[in-house]
Design an enzyme around this catalytic site. Structure first.
Site: not given
Length: 407
Positions: A58, A308
């Site tokens: 992110k 992720s």
């Protein structure tokens, strides 16, 4: 009057984003995984964004988005809403760029994620039951104060930042044939798909969603983003009820497929990453691995599965690991009825010792509406060696005359 087409993202945008991110983010490693390679029958590599700064990808999109603001916009500060990963990415990106940040998080957000977001310099405001409530509050705050709202996935700059993961994959594993990407709102999948298809159209890019929070299949079928009436999954990082307009358009054009995985596969994937790859991964981060554990259409290799994120709350980790062990046949919970008489419990435990099951916990229930006089229930949590061992334990108890049920 028709609505304007969503902003697009190109390979050029992603290359500019990569230049902006130099010295800010890590080029995370790709590691081969023998356990998955043996299981799938083709080479499998893991792209370890769980080792990224703030523990997830992110930071890439958040930094590019905030870096693109004008001086006047930066002076007003930024605001975001998140249960954890986007919050930390925005907080660190804002601090690095000298911009004040406010982050709205659900009241039940994991304490480690709240503490980490504050440690990166953000003002954290807790409230509401879920991320949707936090998003509403963040947008209201932006309207009231003039702070710039940083969306977690629905902005071209965010998608461009996430797309830098795709450039790294192609450089680190040029022989790749398939890339698996955990998908919530779609920012990471969209960015990777744009980058990869521009350079290597032969490589398949596949999104992976939790089956109980899969908004993309019905949206793609409808030709536009649609909202799920309800959704929920242990993989909170990809628990998104509606695709973003920007990533949806890009995914529809560039991605090859969307697959869904169940909760058991998610928990087993997390367990495999920890035990065999020695990597701490959150359930959303393990979605790509879960797709390799489920039987279905074959996947052409070599495969790169994107991990992720690795920001998992320790309490959730305990629950998920237990779930994963149970689904793998290595943890068995039983309720056994015994006579309420001296020595009965010791006899039961002796029988279990003969099966070579290790007793992790035992609870003796002597008062219950379902019990008759002279009966007692024993709740057992057993460490076992696999599904066949679980079956053998249950069969041994039945053979000894006990009434057994799963608890």
């Amino acid at each position: 009057m028709s609505s304007p087409a969503p902003a697009t993202v190109t390979l050029h945008d992603i290359r500019i984003a990569r230049k902006m991110l130099e010295g800010v983010v890590r080029e995370t490693p790709i590691r081969s995984c023998r356990a998955l390679t043996d299981r799938v029958g083709t080479p499998v590599h893991l792209k370890c964004e769980n080792l990224q700064r703030t523990g997830s990808f992110k930071i890439r999109g958040a930094y590019v988005r905030i870096a693109g603001l004008s001086e006047a916009e930066r002076a007003r500060g930024v605001v975001a809403a998140s249960a954890g990963n986007h919050a930390q990415g925005v907080a660190l990106a804002a601090r690095t760029l000298g911009v004040a940040s406010t982050v709205f998080m659900p009241a039940g957000a994991p304490l480690p994620k709240v503490a980490a977001t504050r440690s990166y310099g953000a003002e954290v405001i807790l409230g509401g039951d879920n991320v949707e409530h936090a998003l509403t509050a963040a947008r209201a705050y932006a309207d009231e104060t003039g702070a710039v709202f940083i969306h977690p996935f629905d902005h071209r700059d965010v998608v461009a930042g996430q797309g830098t993961v795709g450039l790294e994959i192609l450089e680190q594993c040029p022989e790749v044939k398939t890339i698996l990407v955990g998908t919530g709102g779609g920012g990471l999948l969209a960015g990777i798909a744009v980058a990869v298809k521009a350079l290597r159209p032969d490589v398949k890019v596949i999104g992976v969603q939790a089956a109980s929070a899969a908004a993309y299949p019905p949206s793609l079928a409808a030709g536009a983003p649609v909202s799920l009436p309800s959704f929920g999954t242990m993989a909170d990082g990809i628990a998104v009820g509606r695709p973003g307009e920007v990533p949806f358009a890009l995914i529809r054009e560039h991605a090859d497929d969307i697959r869904t995985v169940g909760e058991e596969s998610l928990s087993q994937a997390l367990l495999l990453c920890m035990e065999r790859a020695k990597l701490v991964v959150e359930p959303a981060g393990a979605a790509s691995v879960a797709a390799l554990l489920e039987t279905g259409e074959p996947i052409e290799g070599p495969v790169v599965a994107v991990l992720s994120g690795g920001n998992v709350d320790p309490l959730l980790m305990l629950r998920v690991l237990r779930h994963g062990l149970a689904s793998a046949g290595r943890y068995l919970s039983l309720r056994v009825r015994i006579p309420d008489s001296p020595g009965a419990l010791a006899t039961l435990l002796g029988r279990l010792a003969e099966t070579d099951a290790n007793i992790a916990a035992v609870s003796h229930v002597r008062t219950d509406a379902t019990l008759r006089v002279g009966e007692a229930d024993v709740d057992l949590q057993l460490e076992t060696k696999g599904r066949s061992h679980c079956a053998a334990v249950v069969e041994a108890l039945y053979g000894a005359g006990y009434a057994v049920s799963k608890s």
